[in-house]
Design an enzyme around this catalytic site. Structure first.
Site, PDB file in Angstrom:
ATOM      1  N   ASP A 246      37.816  54.881  43.061  1.00  0.00           N
ATOM      2  CA  ASP A 246      36.786  55.847  42.685  1.00  0.00           C
ATOM      3  C   ASP A 246      36.202  56.519  43.921  1.00  0.00           C
ATOM      4  O   ASP A 246      36.338  56.026  45.038  1.00  0.00           O
ATOM      5  CB  ASP A 246      35.651  55.145  41.931  1.00  0.00           C
ATOM      6  CG  ASP A 246      36.071  54.665  40.554  1.00  0.00           C
ATOM      7  OD1 ASP A 246      37.088  55.164  40.040  1.00  0.00           O
ATOM      8  OD2 ASP A 246      35.377  53.792  40.002  1.00  0.00           O
ATOM      9  N   LYS A 268      35.249  60.152  39.415  1.00  0.00           N
ATOM     10  CA  LYS A 268      34.495  61.155  38.651  1.00  0.00           C
ATOM     11  C   LYS A 268      33.273  61.533  39.478  1.00  0.00           C
ATOM     12  O   LYS A 268      32.505  60.665  39.889  1.00  0.00           O
ATOM     13  CB  LYS A 268      34.068  60.596  37.295  1.00  0.00           C
ATOM     14  CG  LYS A 268      35.231  60.121  36.437  1.00  0.00           C
ATOM     15  CD  LYS A 268      34.745  59.366  35.219  1.00  0.00           C
ATOM     16  CE  LYS A 268      35.916  58.806  34.434  1.00  0.00           C
ATOM     17  NZ  LYS A 268      36.678  57.800  35.202  1.00  0.00           N
TER      18      LYS A 268
END
EC number: 2.1.1.107
Length: 469
Positions: A246, A268
């Protein structure tokens, strides 16, 4: 080579310790761990020795050392604070061809005791030949961090399987290749997870098939400081074939990943290309089904607002082996580095962690509970909703002058802490960037005394000056 490393079987062998103090007890305890028949010679014993005698772990002669005490002894250690006694032990042992060690006196040693990494039956010994014991200890500490705790269980299971393997795989080179595949594959992960029956079955399966089975490690990388990474996480990261990570995973942590591993960003982040969760799930399954060792690397802890549970459900449905390595969640790490205790007897008896990133546009928060006093409220991913958070807490009774802090990039070199009051939250949030953590409660004021890392905290006024400049 000054010394030849030899591993000696001491089970039920008579070994003598001369001395009754703390150093002598440490040596006796080590001999007991190796299964030796320990005898101690000393007029006076410390409490640990006395307990061992009461439990019939050692035998004791309450006397001064004499040469005859070495009769029938296999190995002797002198650990007194009297040089004359130590010298007599050494001289007497040499005359009888008994192995002898005088603590902290290499000139009077026929053997020395190394620093030991014990993963029985795997044992690693480190020695500086008596020249630099502290250096040997530091090397041992580094090796302790590198060698997994389950190595011993792996070796035991493998040892019990060797005879069976020899009957089915007759070629020596084929057996060597088999064990290389075993120790670098799914077997190791099964043992690490405590699934020893499945590990034994894996050995049987591998004698019948050559296709490797993939596995996934869901790892929490902590809030950013690579020094907070767990040993288990580091070991798995350095074994990975593929790492799906991530945006929240820091560069420091990513630098520790195995160099030739394939890196896939599935993060994200507002304003950046984001990978949908469903696509991430499919990628994890795809790589595992290719027989690869997959690491799913997340910031903080994967089970604290990290959607780790959703990803594991997909792996369960696909019948893929997985394990979870917890990480230090941001609420614990970032607040500690900012000098903000989550609880305190005088200010907060409760700490609550909530996410400001709600599913769709629904607001399912119990604001009346979140607005209570005498508690610390920690909000993850709350910058974009800061105005709404401020409004709801004030409406539900939290005082406008309640201290707050926004911790940006907590635990990292660029950590920044902006402090103010709840009534200023929305305005303060404009001066912060993601990833940031919002902390609300009286404990924030303690950072004036307890702050120890990174830049000094900024007030609202200081932040405004920075913006104007």
């Amino acid at each position: 080579m000054d010394y030849l490393p030899i591993f000696t079987d001491l089970k039920r062998r008579p070994c003598l310790v001369v001395g009754g103090g703390d150093v002598a007890w440490r040596k006796a305890r080590m001999l007991l761990k190796a299964g030796a028949d320990v005898r101690v010679i000393a007029p006076v014993l410390n409490q640990a020795f006395q307990q061992a005698i009461e439990q019939q772990q050692v035998s004791h002669v309450a006397d001064e050392f004499e040469s005859s005490h070495l009769d029938g002894i296999f190995l002797a250690i002198a650990a007194t604070d009297r040089k004359a006694v130590n010298a007599l032990v050494y001289q007497s042992a040499n005359q009888r061809q008994v192995l002898v060690n005088v603590v902290d006196d290499t000139q009077r040693c026929s053997f020395i005791i190394p620093s030991i990494i014990d993963r029985s039956p795997i044992i690693v010994a480190v020695s500086s030949s008596g020249k630099a014991p502290v250096l040997a200890r530091l090397i041992r500490e580094k090796l302790e961090a590198l060698l997994p705790q389950h190595l011993g269980r792996m070796a035991t299971i493998a040892g019990n399987f060797r005879a069976r393997l020899a009957k089915t795989v007759t070629s020596f080179s084929a057996r060597r290749q088999f064990w290389e595949q075993v120790f670098d594959g799914r077997f190791s992960d099964l043992v690490a997870c405590g699934q020893e029956q499945d590990a034994k079955q894996e050995l049987i399966n591998l004698t019948q098939s050559t296709s490797p089975q993939g596995q996934v490690a869901l790892i929490g990388s902590g809030p950013g400081d690579a020094g907070l990474l767990t040993l288990r996480a580091l070991q798995l990261m350095q074994q990975a074939d593929v790492v799906l990570y991530d945006y929240l995973v820091s560069d420091e942590v990513m630098d520790l990943v195995r160099r030739d591993a394939e890196l896939v960003c599935v993060g994200k982040k507002a304003g950046f290309h984001s990978v949908p969760q469903e696509e991430t799930n499919q990628l994890i399954v795809k790589y595992a089904q290719q027989g690869k060792r997959v690491v799913r690397l997340k910031g903080g802890d994967p089970f604290v607002f990290g959607r780790g549970g959703e990803e594991l459900e997909v792996l369960f449905d696909a019948n893929i082996l997985f394990q979870v390595v917890p990480g230090i969640t941001a609420a614990a790490g970032a607040t500690a580095y900012a000098g903000i205790p989550l609880t305190h007897r005088d200010y907060a008896q409760t700490a609550m962690f909530v996410t400001g990133h709600l599913k769709a546009e629904s607001d399912q928060m119990d604001w009346s509970t979140l607005a209570r006093g005498k508690q610390t409220l920690v909000i993850y991913m709350g910058l974009m909703k800061s105005g709404h958070i401020q409004q709801q807490l004030l409406i539900n009774g939290r005082a406008g002058d309640t201290p707050i802090a926004i911790i940006e990039r907590g635990t990292q070199k660029k950590q920044k802490v902006i402090k103010g009051q709840l009534s200023e939250l929305e305005q303060l949030a404009k001066n912060a960037e993601s990833p940031s953590l919002i902390v609300i409660g009286e404990v924030v004021n303690l950072s004036e005394k307890l702050h120890w890392f990174g830049k000094q905290e900024q007030s609202l006024q200081q932040s405004a000056v920075v913006k104007l400049a």
